[in-house]
Each structure stands twice: as C-alpha cells, then as structure tokens.
Design an enzyme around this catalytic site. Sequence first.
Site, PDB file in Angstrom:
ATOM      1  N   LYS A  11       0.801  -1.280   0.137  1.00  0.00           N
ATOM      2  CA  LYS A  11       0.041  -0.072   0.011  1.00  0.00           C
ATOM      3  C   LYS A  11       1.004   1.340   0.223  1.00  0.00           C
ATOM      4  O   LYS A  11       2.015   1.256   0.220  1.00  0.00           O
ATOM      5  CB  LYS A  11      -1.039   0.028   1.076  1.00  0.00           C
ATOM      6  CG  LYS A  11      -1.961  -1.046   1.261  1.00  0.00           C
ATOM      7  CD  LYS A  11      -2.942  -1.094   2.479  1.00  0.00           C
ATOM      8  CE  LYS A  11      -3.761  -2.217   2.472  1.00  0.00           C
ATOM      9  NZ  LYS A  11      -4.729  -2.114   3.550  1.00  0.00           N
ATOM     10  N   ASN A 114      -1.871  -0.070   7.082  1.00  0.00           N
ATOM     11  CA  ASN A 114      -1.404  -1.124   7.687  1.00  0.00           C
ATOM     12  C   ASN A 114      -0.832  -2.076   6.598  1.00  0.00           C
ATOM     13  O   ASN A 114      -0.574  -3.014   6.679  1.00  0.00           O
ATOM     14  CB  ASN A 114      -2.650  -1.983   8.012  1.00  0.00           C
ATOM     15  CG  ASN A 114      -3.652  -2.485   6.943  1.00  0.00           C
ATOM     16  OD1 ASN A 114      -3.273  -2.343   5.970  1.00  0.00           O
ATOM     17  ND2 ASN A 114      -4.934  -2.962   7.389  1.00  0.00           N
ATOM     18  N   HIS A 117      -2.053  -5.702   1.702  1.00  0.00           N
ATOM     19  CA  HIS A 117      -3.288  -6.383   1.485  1.00  0.00           C
ATOM     20  C   HIS A 117      -3.096  -7.788   0.905  1.00  0.00           C
ATOM     21  O   HIS A 117      -2.281  -7.976   0.165  1.00  0.00           O
ATOM     22  CB  HIS A 117      -4.313  -5.779   0.447  1.00  0.00           C
ATOM     23  CG  HIS A 117      -5.376  -6.577  -0.071  1.00  0.00           C
ATOM     24  ND1 HIS A 117      -6.695  -6.527   0.702  1.00  0.00           N
ATOM     25  CD2 HIS A 117      -5.481  -7.474  -1.235  1.00  0.00           C
ATOM     26  CE1 HIS A 117      -7.501  -7.479  -0.115  1.00  0.00           C
ATOM     27  NE2 HIS A 117      -6.664  -8.070  -1.203  1.00  0.00           N
ATOM     28  N   GLU A 128      -9.108 -11.067  -7.811  1.00  0.00           N
ATOM     29  CA  GLU A 128      -8.077  -9.779  -7.572  1.00  0.00           C
ATOM     30  C   GLU A 128      -7.236  -9.769  -8.552  1.00  0.00           C
ATOM     31  O   GLU A 128      -6.660  -8.795  -8.853  1.00  0.00           O
ATOM     32  CB  GLU A 128      -7.771  -9.894  -5.915  1.00  0.00           C
ATOM     33  CG  GLU A 128      -8.912  -9.529  -5.184  1.00  0.00           C
ATOM     34  CD  GLU A 128      -8.404  -9.506  -3.574  1.00  0.00           C
ATOM     35  OE1 GLU A 128      -9.224  -9.037  -2.916  1.00  0.00           O
ATOM     36  OE2 GLU A 128      -7.389 -10.117  -3.194  1.00  0.00           O
TER      37      GLU A 128
END
Length: 140
Positions: A11, A114, A117, A128
Amino acid sequence: MAIEQTFSILKPDVTRRNLTGAVNAKIEAAGLRIVAQKRIHMTRPQAESFYGVHKERPFFGELVEMMISEPVVVQVLRGESAIAKYREVMGATNPEKADAGTIRKEFALSMGENSVHGSDAPETAATEIAQFFTESEIVG
C-alpha cells in the site's frame, strides 16, 4: 499441501517510505515466490471496484482516498498454501495486535495504513489477480 497463488498489494504507506524491498524480503523469506509485480497508481474506479465489498462501511471513502493517494505495488505470490502463508506473514490488521516479525507489526503505521493487502480465499485471489494482471504477466 497444494501450490497456489494469492494476490498482494503493498500500500501507499509502504511505497511512500521506500519499504518495497524490505516487505518483499519478508515475503520471500516466508517461502513465497513473487511471480508478477508492478508499481501502479491506482485510479479511483479501480480502488472503488476493488474495495466494493466495503462500500457501505463508514471507512470506504477514506480507504479509497488512501489507496489512490500514492503508488502501490500489486503482486501475485505463489507457493505452498500461499493464501494462508501470506496472511500469516502479513499479521493482524491492527498492527498493535500483530505478532512480532510480521509485516504489519514491523511496518504498519495504523489500522488504516496497515502496509499490505492479501487475498482471503482462492476465489478472491483469482478475482483480485484478474483485476490487475493478464495471464501472460504471471511468470515464474
């Protein structure tokens, strides 16, 4: 145990702090192979589609904004029980509750930032992966 693939996103809080290599080292040390990887700037439609399952949740807008704020690294990981193994390496969503040595314990800034993923099931992983990679991009 079966060889399987899973999907991963490093991320914006990882790319912004130049931690891509450090996170990849943890992934590879866990026995997972990175068989596809690219750095992208996720568009709003991509983020809204990807996180559509959370559309009705109060954090949806903030999540989308965070994911489009800076580049991310999308990946396909392969290995024995790759989904479960990667989820173990990631650690708990809340970095304060994550086990020592996990990606989130070492690198996450907060529940919202965080760091990573990972897919939660084979069906989710397939969906995905298909959102960001063609079959020809997955090698290794």
